[in-house]
Design an enzyme around this catalytic site. Structure first.
Site, PDB file in Angstrom:
ATOM      1  N   MET A 293       0.854  -1.194   0.000  1.00 28.21           N
ATOM      2  CA  MET A 293       0.000   0.000   0.000  1.00 28.21           C
ATOM      3  C   MET A 293       0.881   1.231   0.000  1.00 28.21           C
ATOM      4  SD  MET A 293      -2.854  -1.304  -0.121  1.00 28.21           S
ATOM      5  CE  MET A 293      -3.115  -3.057  -0.199  1.00 28.21           C
ATOM      6  N   CYS A 294       1.368   1.603  -1.163  1.00 30.41           N
ATOM      7  CA  CYS A 294       2.460   2.542  -1.098  1.00 30.41           C
ATOM      8  C   CYS A 294       2.889   2.999  -2.471  1.00 30.41           C
ATOM      9  CB  CYS A 294       3.643   1.838  -0.443  1.00 30.41           C
ATOM     10  SG  CYS A 294       3.818   0.170  -1.083  1.00 30.41           S
ATOM     11  N   GLY A 295       3.933   3.803  -2.427  1.00 27.47           N
ATOM     12  CA  GLY A 295       4.592   4.183  -3.659  1.00 27.47           C
ATOM     13  C   GLY A 295       6.019   3.657  -3.605  1.00 27.47           C
TER      14      GLY A 295
END
Lengths: 303, 650, 845
Positions: free
Chosen positions: A1-3
C-alpha cells in the site's frame, strides 16, 4: 500500500546523487503513502566489513539496545570499526567473516535490524521523504543505486520498523520495496521456515526479500529468481529488488499494481507513478514504459 | 482566458477556480501542472482548458462538455468517466486512459498505458502511438482507435464497442475477435483523424466482442426454494437441499445463482441480549419523544453530513435488481422517515432523487450509471468495494433484467448476463484508493461525504485501510446481506457474519487508536429495532436496512430475485410484473415499518436508561451463546434467554 | 378480529398448549389464508398437494377441520381469498375452487374412519344447521353421544334451505351429510322435531348432560314500509326455502329484490331462472363498493343480466290495479360513518321515484325466534342470549352458538361457532370450569412447494362460467369444476406463505413480524409494545453442543481492500494438480470413489464422465481404461496391479506396515489410506520414511463399504491432526494429502484444500449426480432410467461445476491458483468447528 521507486546508474560511478534522486522521486508520489518513508542505499564498500543499521528508538531504550548489540558483536566475533546513533537508528560497521545468517539472527534478537550488508544501508522512519532526509541526511548520500518507498500504514501501526524497504533477513545486501499483496504468504513463509529461515515481521515484503535471497544463495541468478517468484508468489504485486550490483523488478500476471519505468544510457528509473520519474527530468516529456503482466527484468551497474 | 498557476495555488483551489471560470464561460490555462493529479475534474461547462505541461491522474475526469488540451503527458485515468467534450494529450497517457468514458473524444498523440478504455461505454479513444496490454478491457461500447502496436490481449473481455487497429496486432483478448470493417466506419475514422490533425494513411483491422461469454451457457432451471431444509448436521448431511444442488449442478455444469442472502443460521445479533429487562414501565408512553435519536453521518472530514432522524439508513440496492416502482417506494419511505436512501449500482433516476430526501450515490467498478451530474445532486458518494452477500464479486444481473432502458442508463448492451467487474479499474490498493477518493472530492468541491461499502471479510485489515484512506464512513456489510443475484456458494460460504464484522472492526480501530476517525454503518441481516440497537451498542454509528425494508414493502422471500419475474413486482424489469407493485401503498408500508423500528430503538434505549442513542454501549449487552460470547467478548449469560421479558405488555 | 392481530395471536409462544397445532415446527406461523379461515383450513397444504397430484392427502387436509368441505367447495364465502397475499399482485389464489376440484374427485366416494362413541355423556343439539352439525361432529368425534333435533325434514339448515341448487346441488350436500354420518356413529339426527313444539328444553336437559342451541336465523326481517303486507311482497329467506323445497312457481315478468347480501344474490338469481320472469332488479341502499355480497356472486348475477340499482332505498310498496306493484324509492347519499365504520345512507331530498314490478323480494335481514326460549327469558331480542367467552346461556347446562346466538353470518362462520361451542361443552363435561380461551387450531402439514417454473407468471384463471344455462328452471350449476390442468396451474400460483424458503434470518416468523410492523400505526403503543416483546425473544441457539463440526461452518475471508480479488467472472485461476512430485498430473484436484459394486451401466457412465472430466478413480478395481486408477490395496486381498496409476495401501485402526509397499514401476504413486486417528502418526512417519507420495485421509471411517459418507458429517479432526503431525516433523507438503469424506461441492473441496489437502474425493456427490437415491438413510439405489451418456454428462458437469466453485473461492480470496489457499483464508462459525479445524472463530483472531 504505497509508492515505490528505484534508480540505478548504470556506470560504475559511486559518486552519483542517488539519495537526492530518490528523495525527489518519493516526494513526487508521497500522496501514495504519507505515513513513513524509507530508502535502501548502496554506497561504498570495504572488503571484509559489513554495515548494519538498527532501529533502537531513543533515550534509555536506545542506550540499552546499543549496549546489547555491542555485546552480541563481541560474542559473535564481529569487530566494531565505527558506530553512531542517528535519530532512532544505530549504525555500526564491523569486521566479520563468519556465518552471516547466524550472526544476523543473533543481532536481531538484540535489536530490530533494518539492514546488513557490505554496501547496503536502509534508512526508514515515520514521516515524508523530506522529514526522513532531515533526520538522516539522505540527500548527501552518494552511490550507484537504491530503492525508495513511501508507506500508507494500513495493516499495522505506524512504526519505523514496519516501513519499507525490507532487508532480506539473514542475507547480505538484499533489499526490497513492494507494492501489492502476496496472498499465499503463509504457505510461502512456512516453506521457507521449514528451510530454517526466521521472519521478523508478518510483512509479505520481507517474504519476497528472503525468497529471492534464498534463491540467490543457492546460486540462482536474480533474474531467474524473479521469474520463479512470479509463479510462486500469488496475489497482485509490483516489486523492486536490489542487491549489491543489481536492481530488478517483477510484476504479477494481472499487472494491476502500477509501475512505470524510464531508461536511457545512463540510468534506469522505476516508480509507481510517472510523476516520480518526471521529477528526475523537470520539464521534459519522457518516453516511459509500463512493464507488461508477468514480466521481470534486472539491470546491473557493471554493464 | 483565466490563468491558473499550480505553483501558486493548490489543486483544490485550482479546481475551484477552473470550475468558476467554466461557469462564467471563460477558457482556462493551467500553468506548472507538474503532473499533479485531478486537474480539471468535475468541470461541466463547454470551455477550453489548456494544461501547459504534464498532468497526473484523472486529468479531465468526471467532466462534461469541456475541451482539454494537455501539452505533455498524463498519468492514470485520463478523462475518467467523461461524458461529452474532449481531451487532446500531446505526449503519452498512463494506464486506463479513457476509463469509463460515456461520449467524450480522447486523443493521445503518444502511447497509452495498459487497459486503455476499460469499461468505456460510448465515445472515442484514439491512441496515435502504441497501446500497452489489454486495451479495451471490459469495454461496453464506444470506439477505440489505435494507430500503433496493439499491445497484448486487445479487447480482453469486451462486451460491446469496437476497436480499430492501424498497427500490428500483438494478441487478442479473451472473447474478442477480428471482423470486417465497413467503408463508412473507415470514413468516419478518417474524418476523426483529420479533425485532430493526425496524419495516418494506413489500413485498419477491427476487433469486436466474440459473444462467447456474454451469457451463461446453460440456463439453470429455476426451482422454488426448498422449505424447511436444514443444513447438514449428523444425520442429514446429504439432505434434500444437498441433493437438489448436486442434481442441478450435474445438469448445468456450473455454480448455481440465486437471489436473497445467506440461507443458514450463523452467529447473529439475536444471539446477544440486553442486560436489563425491557418492561412496559421502563418504556413509558412516548419513548420516541424521550430519546434523542438524531444522527449525523459523514461530516468527519468537513463534508455536509447526512442528517438522519434516527441512526438508520436504507442499504444500497440497485434499480435493476429492483424495479423502478420498488426503488421509488423505498425512496418515498426514506424521505418520509427522514433517513438516507442509496442508489446501489444502478444509477440515479429523477423519481428516486426527488422522492428520497437524502440520497447516497454508489459507484461500482463497472461505473454503470455513474456520472458527474448525478454526483452533484447526490447527498453522499459511495465507493462500492464489495458486499456482504457476495464479497469479491461484482454485481450480477441476469439478461432477463437487462432491459433496453436499464442498459441505456447503465451504458451497456441490452440482454447480456451482466457480471460487473469485481474490481475498480483504478482502485488496485489502498494507495490508489486515496487518489480516487480525492478525485471524487475534488470533482464535487469537497461538499459530500464519501463512504465505502465493504463486504465483511478481512475486516481487521480492511477497516484500517478505510480509516487510513480518509473515508467519512464505511457501510460494513456482514455475510447475511442479500443480493438480487449471486452465486449460491459465495452467499453461504464467503464472508463473516455481521456480528463478527462489527466486533472485529471495533477491535481493529481501537488497536490503532483511530475509532473516532471514521463512522460505521452496519448492515447485513438487521431486521428490526432490536437488532439495530444491538448493532449500535456494539459500536455502529448507524445501521442500514435492506431486505427487511423490501419485506415490509411486499417481498415474500421466495429467493428467486435473479429470475426476473418477481411475482410481487419488486425484483423484476418485466412491465407486466412491475404493474403488480403499488408503489404508493408499499411506500406507506415501508414507512410504517421504519417508524416501528424507530419506536423499538427508542423504547429499548430508554428502557436501558439512556436519553440518547449515542449512549448505548457494550455495557448494555450480554451474550446468550458461547459463539456470541467469544466473538463479542461480552459476558456469557445464557440464563438471560429464559428471562420472561416484557411481562407487563402481555 | 383484524388480520394482523390474528397474526400476533398466531405466535406459538402465546398459544394455549391445550390447543396444540399439528406441527413440530418451532417457528411455525400459519399463512394468512389459514388465519382468515374461521375453521382454520390448511389451504397452503392442500394446494401444495393438489399440485403434486396427491388428492387423497389434499382431501385429508381439506376435511380435517371442516365436515362440510363439499358444500364449502361450492358456496363458502371464502374469506381466505381476500387474505391471500397474491391478491395484491395479480389476483388471489382460487382457494375455494381448488377445494371444489378435490371434493368433486373424492367427496362422493371417500369413506372416513368412524370415530366410535367412547363416553357415556350425551349432548342434545337443537338445530341441524352448520353450527349445530359441526358442534355435533366435534363432540361425536371426541367420543360423546350426540342427538341433534331438527324442526324441518332435512338436516343442513341454511345450507340446504337457503342456497339454490344452481350454486349448490343437492347431491353435494348429500355427500357431506353421508360422510358426517359415517364418521360419527354416535350421532343421531331427529328430523321434524322442533324445540317447543315437539320437545321442550326441560326434556332435553333431562335427556342430556348438556344442551346446545343452534336455532339459526330462520326468519326474514320485515322492511317496515307501507304496503309490505301485500302477498306479492315476499321475504327472501322464505322465497328461497320454497324454491329449495322443490317449488318452481310461475313468476311475474319483472321482479325487484331489495338488499345486497347473500340472500339477495341467491334470491335474484333464483327468480331470474323461474318461469315467466324476464327482468330482475336489485335495489341496494349504499354504493357498489359497500355491497356486502361476495364479489364473485355479484359478478355472476351481473353476467346473468340482473340489474343493480345502487344508492336507492325503498320507502313504500304501492299495489296497482293491474296485477302489478309500484315500489317507491328514494336516492341516498353517504352520510356519517356509523358504528361499523360504514357510511350511513342519507336520503336525498326530492329523489322519489318508482319501480314497477310484479313481485318484491325483501332480503333485508334475518332473525331467530323460539317461543319456548322466549318464555324462559333466554332470548335477547331475536337471538339466544349467549356469552361469547364460554358460549354459555343463562342456563348453566345450556350453550348456544351460530346465527341464532350471534346474528346472521356465513356458513363457515357458523361452523366455527360449532367448533367453539364444542370446545367449551367438552370442557364443561370434563369438569374443567376454567378452560383456556378457545382459538382456532391450525393443523399443518409439511408439503413441498409446487415446483412449476411458471409460478410467477401463470395468470389467475376462473373456471368456466355458464350463467343460467340452457334450461334455467332446472337450476344447472353456474360454473364448472377446474380440469386437472387448470387446477394444477392455479395451485402452482400459491406463494406458500406457510413455507420456509430457506432464509434463516428471514424465516416466516420474522417476515410476518416485519409485515406486521409495516402495518401497525406508530400511535398504537399497545401494539408496538406487544411486537417489541415478541421481537426481544432470542432465537434458539442454532449451534447446540450436539451440533458436530462441519465443513458448512467454515467461511472464506474475501479479498477487499487489503488484497485484490481475482475477478471470479473473468480471470484465470489454475486448478491443475500434481501429486507425488509429478508422478500424477490431474487437470483438477478431484478423484471419484465408491462405484466398485455399482451396476455395470452406472460404472460405465461414471467412467465415461470421469474420462471427460479428467479425474482419477480410487477403488479396489479399475473403473475404465481411460480413468487413472488408484488401486486400494487391502491387506491380504487383491494383489497390487501394475496397471494402476497408484497403489494406496489401506491401513487399519492399528497401524501395520503394508507387506509389500513398493512401486511396480517408477511412475506409480504410492500411498496410504488412513481412517483412524490411532494409526495416523505411525502411518505418516512410515509414509515419509518410505517416500510415499500420498496420504488418503478418510473422514468417514467405515472402510470397506461403498458409501461410507452416508454415515454423516466427516471427522475433520483427521485432517487437523495429520497437518499438526507433519508440521511437528517439519515435513509439511512432503506427502500429498487426499481428503475423502463429505465433499459435496467445489466449495467443500476448496475448504479441504485450504486446510492442507492436495486433492479431494467425490463419492456420494457423484452417486447423487448419476441418479443415486438414498434409501432408509444408509443405502443407495441407482435410478435405472438414465442412459450411459446422461450419467457421463452428469459426472462431467458436476466436476466442472465443482472446479468452477473451487476456483471461485480461491479467486475471492485473491488467489490465481487453487493450491495457494491457506488455513489463514478461512474462519469457523462455530466453536465445535473451530476446535476441529484449529481455526479461529469468524470475528476473532
Amino acid at each position: 500500500m504505497c509508492g515505490i521507486a528505484g534508480i540505478l546508474f548504470k556506470h560504475m560511478d559511486i559518486d552519483r546523487d542517488t539519495g537526492k534522486a530518490l528523495i525527489d522521486m518519493l516526494d513526487g508520489c508521497q500522496h501514495r503513502g504519507p505515513d513513513s518513508t524509507g530508502f535502501a542505499l548502496y554506497g561504498d564498500d570495504h572488503p571484509g566489513q559489513i554495515k548494519m543499521r538498527f532501529y533502537v528508538g531513543t533515550g534509555n531504550e536506545a542506550g540499552d539496545a546499543i549496549g546489547r548489540l555491542r555485546e552480541v558483536f563481541a560474542e559473535q566475533g564481529a569487530e566494531l570499526v565505527e558506530d553512531e546513533q542517528i535519530g532512532s537508528a544505530y549504525r555500526a560497521v564491523v569486521k566479520f567473516s563468519g556465518d552471516l545468517q547466524k550472526f544476523s539472527y543473533a543481532v536481531e534478537h538484540a535489536a530490530k535490524v533494518m539492514s546488513i550488508g557490505e554496501s547496503l544501508e536502509i534508512v526508514k522512519d515515520i514521516g515524508t521523504a523530506h522529514d526522513v532526509d532531515d533526520g538522516y541526511d539522505i540527500h548527501h548520500f552518494r552511490g550507484t543505486h537504491g530503492l525508495g518507498h513511501v508507506r500508507l500504514a494500513t495493516e499495522s501501526d505506524v512504526k519505523p520498523e514496519a516501513g519499507h524497504p525490507f532487508w532480506a533477513t539473514g542475507f547480505s545486501d538484499v533489499a526490497i520495496v513492494h507494492n501489492g499483496q502476496i496472498t499465499n504468504y503463509w504457505k510461502m513463509r512456512r516453506r521457507l521456515e521449514r528451510r530454517g529461515f526466521e521472519f521478523v515481521t508478518d510483512n509479505d515484503s520481507e517474504l519476497i526479500a528472503v525468497y529471492l535471497a534464498d534463491k540467490m544463495s543457492q546460486g540462482i541468478p536474480l533474474k531467474e529468481a524473479l521469474r520463479t517468484s512470479i509463479d510462486d508468489m500469488d496475489g497482485t504485486f509490483s516489486f523492486l529488488v536490489s542487491t549489491k550490483d543489481e536492481i530488478g523488478y517483477a510484476k504479477d500476471h494481472l499487472a494491476a499494481k502500477p509501475m512505470i519505468m524510464f531508461e536511457n544510457d545512463d540510468l534506469i528509473a522505476i516508480a509507481s507513478e510517472e510523476v516520480s520519474l518526471n521529477r528526475l527530468f523537470p520539464g521534459k516529456a519522457l518516453d516511459t514504459r509500463e512493464p507488461p503482466p508477468g514480466s521481470y527484468n534486472t539491470w546491473s551497474r557493471s554493464t | 482566458m483565466v490563468t491558473i498557476d499550480l505553483s501558486q495555488v493548490s489543486v483544490r483551489e485550482g479546481n475551484e477556480q477552473i470550475r468558476a471560470a467554466g461557469a462564467a464561460g471563460h477558457d482556462i490555462e493551467v500553468l506548472n501542472p507538474d503532473a499533479r493529479h485531478h486537474i480539471g475534474v468535475g468541470l461541466i461547462h463547454p470551455v477550453k482548458v489548456t494544461v501547459r505541461g504534464s498532468a497526473g491522474y484523472f486529468c479531465a475526469g468526471l467532466s462534461d462538455k469541456a475541451n482539454f488540451i494537455v501539452e505533455r503527458n498524463v498519468g492514470w485515468g485520463l478523462g475518467d468517466n467523461m461524458y461529452n467534450g474532449s481531451v487532446v494529450v500531446g505526449g503519452n497517457a498512463g494506464a486506463i486512459a479513457g476509463v469509463a468514458i460515456r461520449g467524450a473524444e480522447i486523443v493521445v498523440k503518444g502511447n497509452v498505458g495498459s487497459r486503455a478504455g476499460q469499461v468505456m461505454k460510448k465515445g472515442t479513444l484514439l491512441c496515435a502511438g502504441n497501446a500497452n496490454f489489454m486495451a479495451g478491457y471490459m469495454m461496453y461500447g464506444g470506439r477505440i482507435i489505435i494507430l500503433g502496436d496493439s499491445g497484448e490481449r486487445l479487447g480482453e473481455d469486451m462486451s460491446g464497442g469496437e476497436i480499430f487497429l492501424g498497427g500490428p496486432l500483438n494478441s487478442l483478448g479473451s472473447d474478442a475477435m477480428l471482423t470486417d470493417t465497413e467503408q463508412a466506419e473507415i470514413d468516419d475514422i478518417r474524418a476523426f483523424l483529420d479533425r485532430y490533425e493526425i496524419p495516418f494513411k494506413g489500413s485498419f483491422q477491427k476487433v469486436v466482442n466474440a459473444g462467447k461469454k456474454l451469457r451463461y451457457g446453460t440456463s439453470e432451471t429455476p426451482v422454488r426454494s426448498i422449505p424447511f431444509f436444514t443444513f447438514s448436521g449428523q444425520s442429514d448431511y446429504w439432505n434434500q437441499k444437498v441433493q437438489e444442488d448436486v442434481y442441478i449442478k450435474s445438469q448445468i455444469g456450473r455454480y448455481r445463482v440465486r437471489g436473497y442472502g445467506g440461507a443458514r443460521a450463523v452467529p447473529h445479533l439475536t444471539d446477544i441480549a440486553f442486560r436489563k429487562d425491557i418492561t412496559a414501565a421502563s418504556i413509558g408512553d412516548d419513548p420516541v419523544g424521550d430519546v434523542e435519536m438524531k444522527t449525523l453521518i459523514g461530516g468527519l472530514h468537513g463534508a455536509k453530513p447526512l442528517t438522519l432522524t434516527m441512526p438508520v439508513m436504507i442499504a444500497p440496492m440497485s434499480y435493476g435488481a429492483l424495479s423502478r416502482s420498488a426503488k421509488q417506494a423505498i425512496a418515498i419511505a426514506s424521505g418520509m422517515a427522514g433517513i438516507a436512501e442509496n442508489t446501489g449500482e444502478g444509477g440515479m433516476s429523477d423519481a428516486q432523487r426527488d422522492a428520497a430526501k437524502q440520497l447516497i450515490f454508489q459507484m461500482l467498478g463497472g461505473r454503470l450509471g455513474w456520472n458527474i451530474h448525478d454526483m452533484n445532486r447526490a447527498d453522499g458518494l459511495e465507493i462500492y468495494i464489495s458486499q456482504g452477500a457476495k464479497p469479491g464479486f461484482g454485481g450480477q444481473l441476469m439478461a432477463k433484467k437487462v432491459t433496453k432502458e436499464l442498459a441505456e442508463i447503465r451504458g451497456i448492451p441490452a440482454g447480456i448476463d451482466l457480471r460487473s467487474p469485481s474490481r475498480h479499474p483504478d482502485i488496485l490498493g489502498a494507495d490508489d484508493l486515496v487518489i480516487k477518493i480525492e478525485e471524487l472530492r475534488e470533482a464535487t468541491g469537497y461538499r459530500l461525504p464519501v463512504s465505502v461499502k465493504l463486504g465483511a471479510g478481512r475486516i481487521r485489515d480492511d477497516i484500517k485501510i478505510a480509516v487510513k484512506d480518509g473515508f467519512d464512513f464505511v457501510e460494513l456489510d456482514g455475510m447475511q446481506g442479500s443480493t438480487g443475484a449471486g452465486g449460491a456458494e459465495v452467499m453461504e460460504y464467503v464472508g463473516i457474519p455481521t456480528l463478527s464484522a462489527i466486533c472485529e472492526a471495533e477491535r481493529a480501530l481501537a488497536s490503532i487508536g483511530r475509532r473516532q476517525d471514521i463512522e460505521i454503518v452496519l448492515m447485513g441481516g438487521i431486521r428490526d429495532g432490536v437488532d439495530a440497537v444491538k448493532g449500535l451498542a456494539l459500536g455502529a454509528d448507524a445501521i442500514a436496512l435492506g431486505t427487511s425494508a423490501i419485506i415490509a414493502g411486499g417481498c415474500i422471500a421466495c429467493m428467486q430475485c435473479h429470475v426476473g419475474q418477481c411475482v410481487t413486482g419488486i425484483a423484476t424489469q418485466d412491465p407486466e410484473h412491475e404493474k403488480r407493485y403499488k408503489a404508493k401503498v408499499e411506500a406507506q408500508h415501508i414507512y410504517t415499518f421504519l417508524e416501528s423500528v424507530r419506536w423499538q430503538i427508542a423504547a429499548i434505549t430508554k428502557a436501558l436508561g439512556h436519553k440518547d442513542v449515542k449512549q448505548l454501549s457494550r455495557d448494555d449487552l450480554v451474550a446468550l451463546t458461547p459463539e456470541a460470547a467469544e466473538i463479542t467478548g461480552l459476558p456469557y449469560e445464557p440464563d438471560r434467554r429464559n428471562v420472561d421479558l416484557f411481562q407487563a405488555a402481555g | 378480529m383484524t388480520m394482523d392481530t390474528a397474526r400476533i395471536g398466531a405466535d406459538a409462544n402465546l398459544m394455549p398448549k391445550e390447543l396444540a397445532d399439528d406441527t413440530s415446527d418451532k417457528h411455525y406461523v400459519p399463512a394468512p389464508c389459514q388465519i382468515a379461515c374461521p375453521v382454520g383450513t390448511d389451504a397452503p397444504s392442500y394446494i401444495g398437494y393438489i399440485w403434486a397430484g396427491k388428492f387423497e392427502e389434499a382431501f385429508e387436509a381439506i376435511t380435517a377441520t371442516n365436515p362440510f368441505s363439499s358444500i364449502c367447495g361450492r358456496v363458502c364465502d371464502a374469506p381466505c381469498e381476500p387474505a391471500c397475499r397474491r391478491e395484491a399482485s395479480d389476483g388471489a389464489l382460487q382457494i375455494r375452487n381448488l377445494k371444489r376440484f378435490v371434493m368433486d374427485r373424492l367427496g362422493a366416494t371417500w369413506t372416513p374412519k368412524p370415530a366410535a362413541q367412547s363416553r357415556e355423556q350425551s349432548i342434545g343439539i337443537v338445530g341441524a344447521g352448520p353450527a349445530g352439525l359441526v358442534a355435533a361432529h366435534d363432540l361425536a368425534v371426541a367420543g360423546f353421544k350426540v342427538d341433534v333435533y331438527e324442526m324441518t325434514d332435512k338436516p343442513g339448515g341454511m345450507m340446504i334451505w337457503g342456497i339454490p341448487a344452481f350454486r349448490l346441488p343437492q347431491n353435494i350436500i348429500g355427500e357431506d351429510m353421508e360422510r358426517l354420518q359415517k364418521r360419527c356413529p354416535g350421532l343421531t339426527i331427529h328430523t321434524n322435531t322442533a324445540l317447543g313444539r315437539d320437545v321442550s328444553l326441560d326434556e332435553l336437559k333431562r335427556r342430556h348432560d348438556a344442551v346446545v342451541l343452534t336455532i339459526g336465523s330462520w326468519w326474514g326481517k320485515k322492511m317496515g314500509i307501507p304496503g309490505e303486507n301485500d302477498p306479492r311482497v315476499v321475504d327472501g329467506v322464505e322465497f328461497l326455502r320454497r324454491i329449495n323445497g322443490g317449488e318452481r312457481p310461475q313468476m311475474p315478468k319483472e321482479v325487484v329484490v331489495i338488499g345486497g347480501g347473500d340472500v339477495a344474490m341467491d334470491a335474484c338469481r333464483a327468480a331470474l331462472r323461474l318461469p315467466g320472469c324476464e327482468k330482475v332488479k336489485v335495489i341496494y341502499r349504499r354504493g357498489p363498493d359497500e355491497i356486502p355480497a361476495r364479489k364473485i356472486e355479484l359478478q355472476g348475477a351481473v353476467e346473468e343480466g340482473i340489474e343493480f340499482i345502487y344508492n336507492t332505498q325503498q320507502v313504500a310498496v304501492i299495489p296497482q290495479g293491474d296485477d302489478s306493484l309500484l315500489l317507491r324509492c328514494v336516492k341516498t347519499g353517504a352520510g356519517e360513518p356509523d358504528a361499523d365504520g360504514r357510511r350511513r345512507p342519507i336520503v336525498l331530498e326530492g329523489s322519489e321515484h318508482d319501480h314497477a314490478c310484479g313481485m318484491v323480494i325483501a332480503a333485508v335481514g334475518q332473525y331467530g325466534a323460539n317461543e319456548d326460549l322466549e318464555g324462559r327469558g333466554m332470548m335477547a331480542g331475536d337471538r339466544v342470549a349467549t356469552e361469547w367467552d364460554g358460549m354459555r346461556t343463562s342456563d348453566p347446562k345450556v350453550f348456544a352458538a351460530g346465527d341464532g346466538a350471534f346474528g346472521g353470518s356465513t356458513i363457515v362462520m357458523a361452523m366455527s361457532h360449532g367448533q367453539r361451542v364444542a370446545y367449551y361443552v367438552k370442557a364443561f363435561l370434563e369438569g374443567n370450569d376454567k378452560p383456556v380461551p378457545y382459538r382456532t387450531p391450525w393443523r399443518t402439514r409439511r408439503v413441498p412447494v409446487a415446483q412449476d417454473t411458471r409460478w410467477e407468471q401463470i395468470p389467475l384463471h376462473h373456471p368456466d362460467f355458464h350463467g343460467v344455462g340452457e334450461n334455467p328452471v332446472e337450476f344447472p350449476e353456474i360454473e364448472s369444476t377446474y380440469t386437472w390442468d387448470e387446477a394444477r396451474d392455479e395451485a402452482a400460483r400459491c406463494y406458500r406463505c406457510d413455507a420456509e424458503t430457506g432464509s434463516s434470518d428471514y424465516s416466516v416468523q420474522n417476515r410476518e413480524d416485519i409485515f406486521l410492523m409495516a402495518r401497525m400505526p406508530k400511535e398504537d403503543v399497545q401494539r408496538q409494545a406487544r411486537m417489541l416483546a415478541k421481537r426481544l425473544r432470542p432465537r434458539e441457539n442454532p449451534f447446540p453442543e450436539v451440533r458436530p463440526a462441519t465443513l458448512d461452518d467454515l467461511v472464506f475471508l474475501p479479498a477487499n481492500l487489503s488484497r485484490l480479488v481475482i475477478d471470479p467472472y473473468r480471470e484465470a485461476c489454475a486448478i491443475n494438480t500434481d501429486l507425488g512430485m509429478g508422478r500424477m498430473e490431474l487437470e483438477q484436484p478431484f478423484f471419484a470413489a465408491g462405484f466398485d459394486n455399482a451396476p455395470a451401466a452406472v460404472k460405465a457412465g461414471v467412467a465415461k464422465g470421469l474420462a471427460h472430466g479428467a479425474a482419477g478413480y480410487i477403488g479396489l478395481q479399475p473403473l475404465g481404461k481411460d480413468v487413472p486408477w488408484l488401486q486400494l490395496v487391502m491387506p491380504g486381498q487383491i494383489a497390487p496391479s501394475a496397471d494402476a496409476a497408484g497403489l494406496i495401501h489401506v491401513v487399519g485402526p492399528r497401524f501395520a506396515a503394508p507387506a509389500d509397499a513398493r512401486r511396480l514401476h517408477e511412475d506409480q504413486l504410492l500411498g496410504l489410506s488412513v481412517a483412524h486417528h490411532e494409526a495416523l502418526e505411525e502411518a505418516i512417519v512410515f509414509g515419509l520414511e518410505n517416500k510415499f507420495d500420498v496420504l488418503l485421509l478418510n473422514g468417514n471411517a467405515t472402510v470397506g463399504t461403498d458409501w461410507p459418507e452416508l454415515g454423516g458429517a466427516p471427522d475433520l479432526t483427521m485432517l487437523r491432526d495429520a497437518i499438526t503431525i507433519l508440521r511437528r516433523l517439519n515435513r509439511e507438503e512432503e506427502i500429498d494429502i487426499i481428503w475423502y469424506g463429505g465433499v459435496r461441492s467445489g466449495t467443500d473441496a476448496a475448504k479441504a484444500i485450504a486446510l492442507g489437502c492436495k486433492a479431494v474425493v467425490f463419492g456420494m456427490t457423484l452417486a447423487l449426480a448419476v441418479g443415486g437415491e438414498i434409501q432408509n438413510g444408509h443405502e443407495l439405489l441407482f435410478a435405472p432410467d438414465r442412459s450411459e451418456d446422461e450419467r457421463a454428462e452428469a459426472v462431467a458437469n458436476i466436476l466442472k461445476a465443482a472446479a468452477g466453485e473451487a476456483s471461485m473461492m480461491a479467486r475471492c480470496t485473491g488467489k490465481t491458483n487453487l493450491h495457494n489457499l491457506e488455513p489463514e483464508d478461512i474462519r469457523a462459525l462455530t466453536r465445535a468447528t473451530a476446535a476441529a479445524t484449529g481455526l479461529p472463530l469468524a470475528g476473532t483472531t
